[in-house]
Motif scaffolding. Structure first.
Motif, short mmCIF file in Angstrom:
data_model
loop_
_atom_site.label_atom_id
_atom_site.label_comp_id
_atom_site.label_asym_id
_atom_site.label_seq_id
_atom_site.Cartn_x
_atom_site.Cartn_y
_atom_site.Cartn_z
N LYS A 146 -3.23 9.17 6.97
CA LYS A 146 -3.12 8.46 5.69
C LYS A 146 -4.42 8.55 4.90
O LYS A 146 -4.41 8.67 3.68
N ALA A 163 -1.39 8.50 12.71
CA ALA A 163 -0.76 8.23 11.41
C ALA A 163 -1.75 7.60 10.44
O ALA A 163 -1.79 7.97 9.26
N ASP A 181 0.88 -1.15 0.00
CA ASP A 181 0.00 0.00 0.00
C ASP A 181 0.92 1.21 0.00
O ASP A 181 1.64 1.45 0.96
N ASN A 182 0.95 1.96 -1.07
CA ASN A 182 1.92 3.05 -1.22
C ASN A 182 1.46 4.37 -0.62
O ASN A 182 2.12 5.38 -0.79
N ARG A 183 0.34 4.37 0.11
CA ARG A 183 -0.08 5.61 0.78
C ARG A 183 0.80 5.81 2.01
O ARG A 183 1.26 4.87 2.63
N PHE A 184 1.03 7.07 2.36
CA PHE A 184 1.86 7.36 3.52
C PHE A 184 1.34 8.62 4.21
O PHE A 184 0.49 9.32 3.67
N ALA A 185 1.85 8.87 5.39
CA ALA A 185 1.45 10.05 6.14
C ALA A 185 2.68 10.74 6.69
O ALA A 185 3.66 10.08 7.05
#
Length: 72
Positions: free
Chosen positions: A38, A34, A10-14
């Motif tokens: 996201k 976090a 999962d390439n989403r980040f925060a």
């Protein structure tokens, strides 16, 4: 090596502000921050993930998380 296990990412980040990291909150609260970050909309900062999604992402049971919220 006969193991053909697929890895998905999962390439989403925060991005977590330093004031949050160094604040006096629990590790679980930091993880929840976090995860909420996201899912937040970039324009509004609002996020509406379900309790089940949040529980799964922070590796807690939804039932336990809800019970703790009610008892605080």
């Amino acid at each position: 090596m006969g193991n053909n296990t697929a890895i998905t990412a999962d390439n989403r980040f925060a991005i977590i502000p330093h004031w949050v990291i160094y604040s006096n909150i629990s590790d679980a609260a930091l993880r929840l921050y976090a995860v909420m970050a996201k899912y937040a909309d970039n324009a509004t900062g609002k996020a509406w993930p379900s309790r089940g999604t949040l529980a799964k992402d922070i590796r807690k049971s939804e039932r336990l998380s809800t019970a703790r919220s009610r008892n605080s």
